[in-house]
Design an enzyme around this catalytic site. Sequence first.
Site, short mmCIF file in Angstrom:
data_model
loop_
_atom_site.label_atom_id
_atom_site.label_comp_id
_atom_site.label_asym_id
_atom_site.label_seq_id
_atom_site.Cartn_x
_atom_site.Cartn_y
_atom_site.Cartn_z
N GLY A 216 0.76 -1.18 -0.09
CA GLY A 216 -0.22 0.05 0.09
C GLY A 216 0.76 1.41 -0.11
O GLY A 216 1.80 1.28 -0.73
N SER A 217 0.39 2.20 0.91
CA SER A 217 0.89 3.59 0.65
C SER A 217 2.42 3.77 1.43
O SER A 217 3.08 4.73 0.93
CB SER A 217 0.05 4.61 1.15
OG SER A 217 -1.09 4.86 0.57
#
Length: 474
Positions: A216-217
């Site tokens: 993810g981020s």
Amino acid sequence: MNRSIRITSIFSLILILVLIANLTWIQAFRDDELAQNPLNARGFLEAKSTPRGQISAGGQVLAESSQDDQGYYQRSYITNPSAYAPVVGYLSDIYGAAGLELGYNSVLNGSDPSLFTSQWLDVISGSPSHGANIELTLDTNAQQTAYEQLSQSGYEGAVVALRPSTGEVLAMASSPSYDPNQIVDPATAEQAWEEYTSSEGAPLLNHATQESLPPGSIFKIITTAAALENGYSADSTVTAEAAVTLPGTNTTLTNYGGQTCAGGGTTTLLTAFQLSCNTAFVETGIDVGVDALRAAAEDFGVGQTYDLGLSNVPGGLGEIPDDAALGQSSIGQRDVEMNVLQAAVMAGTVSNGGVRMEPYLVSKVTGQDLSELSTHKPKSVGGVEPEIAEQLKTLMEASERNTSGYAGIQIASKTGTAEHGDENTPPHTWYVAFNNDVAVAVLVKNGGGFGTGATGGQVAAPIGRAVLQAAGGF
């Protein structure tokens, strides 16, 4: 010569040559695979007749051997066994070895070539042969804190903390875990093995090194590094729109909650990083290109493994056939995968001025009298330019100030909320951070019980801060 005798003689000669070739192959090329294999019963019993070295950390003995009535040495795990099991492993008569018990088997049982001098001196002096001890880099306070933060909340996941300037692993916790004593004790081994191998959460797996998942981020650190290396700066203009359409498709990709970034329109890379705006990084990743993204990932160690004495998976970016795939990959989705150790190394590289240090778990090997036989020497294995690392640090400090639970401490961090499965599957939550020569990475799988709305800031960040504090990060 009688024809029958000649044929028999030739056939016998062929059999002898095949036998010699087979023996040569085994002795020359398969000794480590067969003779040194912990599942080899003959070698295993021979090893059990020799005092096996201790495994210790921070002055605490984690694993030791004691002699039974038959003269064989039995292994026991005496200090917080569940907290250390995914690292230390086990040595079982029935199920073989795992963890450092496997990775450092030849050192612990005394057969490693590096111990030749000390073993030769034992032979000359008439002393019994014995294994060497290994001392780990783990900080006992950080390790216990990491394990408790995961296990007491019932989380599935892992934590890794390390010292960026050297690569020393200060904590490596995995949950759920197991009690290695239950696998070693013949009275409980079969039942324990059945329980552990059938349990949800795979307790025998070291989730810090043996499992790679979408980051993810937190992967935006790498995308940002690629951008900074290709003309971007913290003040560069990027999109702040709530959604973008992936090139060549009708697929729309949005920011978290479908919100605009800083009011919409455009914003700076600094603000986009601080607010973790997906749309900005999708467009930025496509702009810098796949080669730049792969190069940056390699600089941070994604796709690589380390010689820790533990099995570890490489992760990677997977196939990126077009710009749509590149956009998804730029925010740590699609086929991008990392393990928790790699995430900690990524944060540690930024902390260490861009120098990526090889992580290690064994600080030294000592003899039976605890005399030092060898010491690990830290080694750099890649990284990014110092000015890139400094800019990333500034961005990560801004990100921490925007993270849930921010307490005014100057930590540099990035959260991640990684989608997987379908829309009804809770996301994996991540947090990477560093301060004061301590870096940490946290993964809590499947939202940690907080459902589909779980975020890295909500679930993983509190764990990361607690471990940072326990390891001396603030």
